[in-house]
Design an enzyme around this catalytic site. Structure first.
Site, PDB file in Angstrom:
ATOM      1  N   ARG A  94      82.293 -16.742 -15.761  1.00 58.87           N
ATOM      2  CA  ARG A  94      83.486 -17.578 -15.957  1.00 58.87           C
ATOM      3  C   ARG A  94      83.467 -18.858 -15.124  1.00 58.87           C
ATOM      4  NH1 ARG A  94      84.040 -12.487 -16.814  1.00 58.87           N
ATOM      5  NH2 ARG A  94      85.547 -11.671 -18.321  1.00 58.87           N
TER       6      ARG A  94
ATOM      7  N   HIS B 266      92.410  -3.310  -1.367  1.00 63.09           N
ATOM      8  CA  HIS B 266      92.700  -4.682  -0.940  1.00 63.09           C
ATOM      9  C   HIS B 266      92.817  -5.627  -2.145  1.00 63.09           C
ATOM     10  CE1 HIS B 266      92.944  -7.543   2.364  1.00 63.09           C
ATOM     11  NE2 HIS B 266      92.286  -8.383   1.608  1.00 63.09           N
TER      12      HIS B 266
ATOM     13  N   ASP C 231      85.715  -1.715  -2.689  1.00 62.67           N
ATOM     14  CA  ASP C 231      85.891  -0.263  -2.642  1.00 62.67           C
ATOM     15  C   ASP C 231      87.274   0.154  -2.158  1.00 62.67           C
ATOM     16  OD1 ASP C 231      83.313   0.009  -3.473  1.00 62.67           O
ATOM     17  OD2 ASP C 231      82.495   0.087  -1.431  1.00 62.67           O
TER      18      ASP C 231
HETATM   19  C1  DLZ Z   1      89.712  -9.936   2.870  1.00 58.46           C
HETATM   20  C2  DLZ Z   1      89.316 -10.460   1.531  1.00 58.46           C
HETATM   21  C3  DLZ Z   1      88.553  -9.658   0.659  1.00 58.46           C
HETATM   22  C4  DLZ Z   1      88.118  -8.266   1.012  1.00 58.46           C
HETATM   23  N1  DLZ Z   1      88.155 -10.121  -0.518  1.00 58.46           N
HETATM   24  C5  DLZ Z   1      88.517 -11.374  -0.899  1.00 58.46           C
HETATM   25  C6  DLZ Z   1      88.108 -11.876  -2.156  1.00 58.46           C
HETATM   26  O1  DLZ Z   1      87.388 -11.255  -2.949  1.00 58.46           O
HETATM   27  N2  DLZ Z   1      88.507 -13.129  -2.492  1.00 58.46           N
HETATM   28  C7  DLZ Z   1      89.300 -13.894  -1.665  1.00 58.46           C
HETATM   29  O2  DLZ Z   1      89.665 -15.016  -2.040  1.00 58.46           O
HETATM   30  N3  DLZ Z   1      89.686 -13.430  -0.464  1.00 58.46           N
HETATM   31  C8  DLZ Z   1      89.303 -12.208  -0.055  1.00 58.46           C
HETATM   32  N4  DLZ Z   1      89.698 -11.716   1.149  1.00 58.46           N
HETATM   33  C9  DLZ Z   1      90.405 -12.624   2.072  1.00 58.46           C
HETATM   34  C10 DLZ Z   1      91.929 -12.711   1.842  1.00 58.46           C
HETATM   35  O3  DLZ Z   1      92.241 -13.520   0.723  1.00 58.46           O
HETATM   36  C11 DLZ Z   1      92.612 -13.359   3.068  1.00 58.46           C
HETATM   37  O4  DLZ Z   1      91.893 -14.522   3.418  1.00 58.46           O
HETATM   38  C12 DLZ Z   1      92.653 -12.436   4.270  1.00 58.46           C
HETATM   39  O5  DLZ Z   1      93.280 -11.216   3.921  1.00 58.46           O
HETATM   40  C13 DLZ Z   1      93.411 -13.076   5.453  1.00 58.46           C
HETATM   41  O6  DLZ Z   1      94.762 -13.368   5.088  1.00 58.46           O
END
Ligand code: DLZ
Length: 161
Positions: free
Chosen positions: A133, A94, A91
């Site tokens: 996928r 990020h 949402d």
């Molecule tokens: C914080 C976060 C979010 C919200 N979603 C994902 C995601 O869908 N896939 C993923 O691989 N990582 C996500 N992260 C974590 C970030 O990649 C990262 O680990 C944090 O921002 C800390 O640096």
């Protein structure tokens, strides 16, 4: 052409028996990334890569793939790195920051580094799209990432001859 209808030619894949691969896998969405890993390992091994020639390391999220790939490349023990992650849109913005950060930084590593870094990060709107996928109805993208890595090592070695 939709990317979903594209697939790599699997009939003339270079022999990978002398190649060394690093595979870096995220813990985030690990139900998906573990399946990508399975597909990646299957194809690397099918094409000759030995168990001992594949180094698997885990990082927390896709953002950490940047550091993980850079450090693994710096140690010089592998011929290509495959970065496996899965970012699912939420949402907040990020998703966009992570996706563009990872894509740009992995691209930089390909430009500035000595070995190919394969972008195996799924960027999807829903968990269902990720499942499709990662061994679902659209196949396992991990297999494509492995084929790409083999082809790019072969490419790099051809230039050294
Ligand atoms: C914080 C976060 C979010 C919200 N979603 C994902 C995601 O869908 N896939 C993923 O691989 N990582 C996500 N992260 C974590 C970030 O990649 C990262 O680990 C944090 O921002 C800390 O640096």
């Amino acid at each position: 052409m939709s990317t979903e209808s594209f697939s790599l030619n699997r009939s003339n894949v270079p022999d990978a028996s002398e190649m060394r691969f690093g595979v870096i896998v995220t813990e985030w969405n690990n139900d998906i990334t573990d399946k990508l890993l399975e597909g990646t390992l299957r194809i690397l091994k099918e094409n000759g890569a030995g168990e001992h020639a594949i180094t698997i390391m885990r990082v927390p999220g896709s953002f950490e793939l940047i550091y993980g790939c850079a450090e693994m490349a710096r140690h010089g023990l592998v011929d290509a790195i495959i970065a496996l992650g899965c970012v699912i849109r939420g949402d907040t913005p990020h998703f966009d920051y992570i996706c563009s950060g990872v894509t740009q930084e992995l691209a930089q590593q390909n430009t500035n580094g000595k070995i190919p870094v394969i972008n195996g990060v799924l960027t999807v709107n829903t968990h269902e799209q990720a499942e499709e996928r990662a061994g679902g109805k659209l196949g396992n993208k991990g297999e494509e990432y492995a084929l790409t890595a083999i082809m790019m090592v072969d490419f790099a070695w051809a230039l050294q001859k």
